[in-house]
Design a protein around this motif. Structure first.
Motif, mmCIF file in Angstrom:
data_model
loop_
_atom_site.group_PDB
_atom_site.id
_atom_site.type_symbol
_atom_site.label_atom_id
_atom_site.label_comp_id
_atom_site.label_asym_id
_atom_site.label_seq_id
_atom_site.Cartn_x
_atom_site.Cartn_y
_atom_site.Cartn_z
ATOM 1 N N SER A 1 0.837 -1.203 0.000
ATOM 2 C CA SER A 1 0.000 0.000 0.000
ATOM 3 C C SER A 1 0.868 1.247 0.000
ATOM 4 C CB SER A 1 -0.921 0.010 1.215
ATOM 5 O OG SER A 1 -0.158 -0.015 2.413
ATOM 6 N N ALA A 2 0.230 2.363 -0.321
ATOM 7 C CA ALA A 2 0.933 3.642 -0.350
ATOM 8 C C ALA A 2 -0.011 4.764 0.039
ATOM 9 C CB ALA A 2 1.507 3.907 -1.738
ATOM 10 N N SER A 3 0.528 5.741 0.758
ATOM 11 C CA SER A 3 -0.214 6.954 1.106
ATOM 12 C C SER A 3 0.600 8.140 0.636
ATOM 13 C CB SER A 3 -0.438 7.039 2.611
ATOM 14 O OG SER A 3 -1.213 5.959 3.065
ATOM 15 N N VAL A 4 -0.055 9.082 -0.026
ATOM 16 C CA VAL A 4 0.667 10.241 -0.561
ATOM 17 C C VAL A 4 -0.036 11.531 -0.159
ATOM 18 C CG1 VAL A 4 1.650 9.019 -2.543
ATOM 19 C CG2 VAL A 4 -0.599 10.081 -2.749
ATOM 20 N N LYS A 5 0.769 12.562 -0.020
ATOM 21 C CA LYS A 5 0.268 13.911 0.242
ATOM 22 C C LYS A 5 0.800 14.808 -0.860
ATOM 23 C CE LYS A 5 0.067 17.424 3.914
ATOM 24 N NZ LYS A 5 0.529 17.747 5.297
ATOM 25 N N VAL A 6 -0.100 15.457 -1.579
ATOM 26 C CA VAL A 6 0.259 16.218 -2.773
ATOM 27 C C VAL A 6 -0.345 17.611 -2.687
ATOM 28 C CG1 VAL A 6 -0.046 16.352 -5.276
ATOM 29 C CG2 VAL A 6 0.482 14.163 -4.209
ATOM 30 N N LYS A 7 0.401 18.591 -3.183
ATOM 31 C CA LYS A 7 -0.045 19.980 -3.183
ATOM 32 C C LYS A 7 -0.300 20.445 -4.616
ATOM 33 C CE LYS A 7 1.556 24.583 -1.722
ATOM 34 N NZ LYS A 7 2.697 25.333 -1.127
ATOM 35 N N LYS A 8 -1.380 21.220 -4.781
ATOM 36 C CA LYS A 8 -1.684 21.854 -6.060
ATOM 37 C C LYS A 8 -2.159 23.266 -5.767
ATOM 38 C CE LYS A 8 -4.572 21.457 -10.207
ATOM 39 N NZ LYS A 8 -5.721 20.758 -10.840
ATOM 40 N N GLY A 9 -1.278 24.228 -5.974
ATOM 41 C CA GLY A 9 -1.601 25.590 -5.575
ATOM 42 C C GLY A 9 -1.757 25.655 -4.063
ATOM 43 N N ASP A 10 -2.935 26.114 -3.592
ATOM 44 C CA ASP A 10 -3.215 26.172 -2.154
ATOM 45 C C ASP A 10 -3.931 24.921 -1.649
ATOM 46 O OD1 ASP A 10 -2.080 28.691 -1.992
ATOM 47 O OD2 ASP A 10 -3.977 29.679 -2.526
#
Length: 519
Positions: free
Chosen positions: A413-422
């Motif tokens: 499994s994988a968990s990701v945190k991603v930003k796009k602008g604000d």
């Protein structure tokens, strides 16, 4: 007069002798099928006496790939009855079967390898050919280690096996010892005598690359009368490998006035074949390898890029389209010049920039290029966005914030945190493996339908930094994006490379809108 040079592919026999490159039956059949599409004249499907599995694979290829007249199916036998029987029983199902027998002729092989006299070995070869001829009409005889053999003994062997019924004589440079001038002279001498002995017998060569001269020796042999050459895809093979099929074929095609020859190879199938063999055998093609290396048609020097954009023949002697590639690749790095950057901007819809706008953008490009190995289209878009206020959404690209990957046999499994602008996105996913889980999570955040075509992790330092390279097909864009990223953590390198591909796809989405706004 232009003559045809036959291409004998031994990827499935000599090429498969590379440690770790063993293929199963299904994989062998897939490669053989592609070799037929490529247009090779001969496929050496294996060494049937070596194992039951290899025997069955050769038989399957003979039955399913050798079912037409346009390709000869052969396999290797030592000069012993049991080997010859194994070859016959496995290839007899082909429309055009050929028995290939090999036996050494050099003093080293005769005296040290076999421990017999020259007369004994010669007689052994003659008897092997005579027996093979009772089974099939076409027999190839290879004089192993010919380039280190006494010439008169080599010729006596050739003369004897031709009289016994051999229809092809193959001259191997088994240990890559020869150099082009001497090997060309050897082939010339044999060719002159062979024509007088029996002009229907085909003269062939098989060169190894121990001194890096396999292709050069093979081409020298063609110039001196060889009508058939033995090669492998990507030049794979024992030790330093064999003659590279694609190098010989493209040399002949590129310099017809020198070699006065042609082949039946469908050159647009070369890259497809190269990638198939590389992927199935798990052997990467060195990046700077001629013809099939990933850098063979990639240009990063500003001087070269400028010349290519003005005229392709400035630095390009072969069109990448001729071997099945889409086009040349202009890689944007700190060495790229203004002309290349301007061309890249035009491709993503910014062809109407003023000189002042471009100057500012180019300065920003150089600043980013000094920090990155390669600058991608979304990097350019971000640069342009800083200076064009009427540009569509300036904060449309994704940025990796954090990730956690769990690798196990039951629930990767994988968990990701991603930003796009604000905006911040969090996503967790499972998959068939850790990379699959990671990429599934990133795709779910992006909402894009992406198909993975190639994935590779390579160490670029002493085992501490990883270079992740990913090739993706973005469905809506109908385009392949080749991207890469580097990090000490291989999972992070993988994620960053995938993010680059997603952002490049987004550029494609924005391109048309920006053309309309700026037009």
């Amino acid at each position: 007069m232009v003559r045809n040079v036959s291409i004998f592919d031994t990827t499935l026999r000599d090429g498969e002798q590379v440690p770790g490159a063993k293929l199963n039956m299904k994989e062998k059949l897939e490669v053989a099928t592609q070799l037929k599409h490529l247009g090779v004249d001969f496929i050496e499907a294996g060494f049937p006496s070596s194992s039951t599995g290899d025997f069955q694979a050769v038989k399957e290829i003979a039955t399913k790939v050798g079912n037409s007249e346009d390709v000869v199916i052969t396999a290797l036998a030592r000069a012993v009855k049991s080997d010859i029987d194994a070859v016959y029983e496995s290839i007899k199902y082909a429309k055009n079967p050929l028995i290939h027998i090999v036996l050494g002729t050099s003093d080293i092989h005769v005296e040290k390898k076999f421990g017999k006299s020259k007369d004994e070995i010669l007689s052994k070869g003659v008897e092997a050919v005579k027996y093979a001829k009772t089974l099939l009409p076409d027999v190839q005889y290879s004089t192993e280690d010919a380039s280190r053999s006494d010439f008169e003994y080599l010729w006596n062997t050739i003369e004897a096996v031709v009289k016994a019924g051999a229809t092809i004589i193959n001259i191997p440079d088994t240990v890559g010892f020869a150099e082009p001038e001497e090997f060309g002279h050897l082939i010339y001498r044999i060719n002159q005598r062979l024509i007088n002995l029996n002009d229907q017998v085909i003269l062939s060569v098989h060169c190894h690359n121990d001194l890096g001269m396999a292709t050069a020796n093979t081409l020298a042999a063609i110039k001196n009368g060889a009508d058939k050459v033995e090669c492998t895809i990507n030049g794979i093979g024992e030790r330093a490998g064999n003659t590279s099929l694609e190098e010989v074929v493209m040399a002949i095609k590129t310099k017809p006035s020198i070699y006065k020859a042609e082949t039946k190879i469908v050159t647009k199938e070369i890259m497809k074949t190269s990638k198939l063999v590389s992927n199935l055998m798990g052997i990467e093609v060195q990046p700077n390898k001629a013809i099939t290396g990933e850098n063979a048609f990639a240009h990063s020097s500003g001087i070269h890029q400028d010349g290519l954009l003005k005229s392709r023949d400035a630095y390009e002697i072969i069109s990448p389209k001729d071997i099945g590639l889409d086009d040349m690749e202009l890689v944007l790095t700190a060495r790229s010049g203004r002309h290349a950057v301007k061309s890249a901007l035009q491709r993503i819809g910014f062809g109407s920039l003023t000189d002042d706008q471009f100057t500012v953008i180019f300065d920003d490009f150089l600043e980013i290029a000094d920090q990155k190995k390669e600058v991608y289209s979304h990097d350019l878009y971000t640069i342009v966005a800083r200076h064009l206020k009427n540009l569509a959404d300036q904060h449309c690209f994704y940025e990796l914030v954090d990730l956690q990957v769990i690798s196990n046999n039951q629930f990767p499994s994988a968990s990701v945190k991603v930003k796009k602008g604000d905006q911040i996105f969090n996503q967790s996913s499972s998959g068939t493996g850790p990379v699959d889980a990671l990429y599934t999570a990133l795709m779910e955040i992006s909402g894009l339908d992406i198909s993975l075509h190639e994935y590779r992790i390579t160490s670029i330092s002493r085992g501490k930094e990883a270079l992740g390279k990913v090739k993706l097909q973005v469905e809506f864009a109908d385009e392949l994006f080749t991207v890469q990223a580097a990090d000490e953590d291989i999972m992070k390198a993988s994620a960053l490379a995938f993010m680059n591909a997603i952002n490049m796809a987004i550029v494609k989405q924005l391109q048309e809108a920006n053309i309309q706004q700026l037009g």
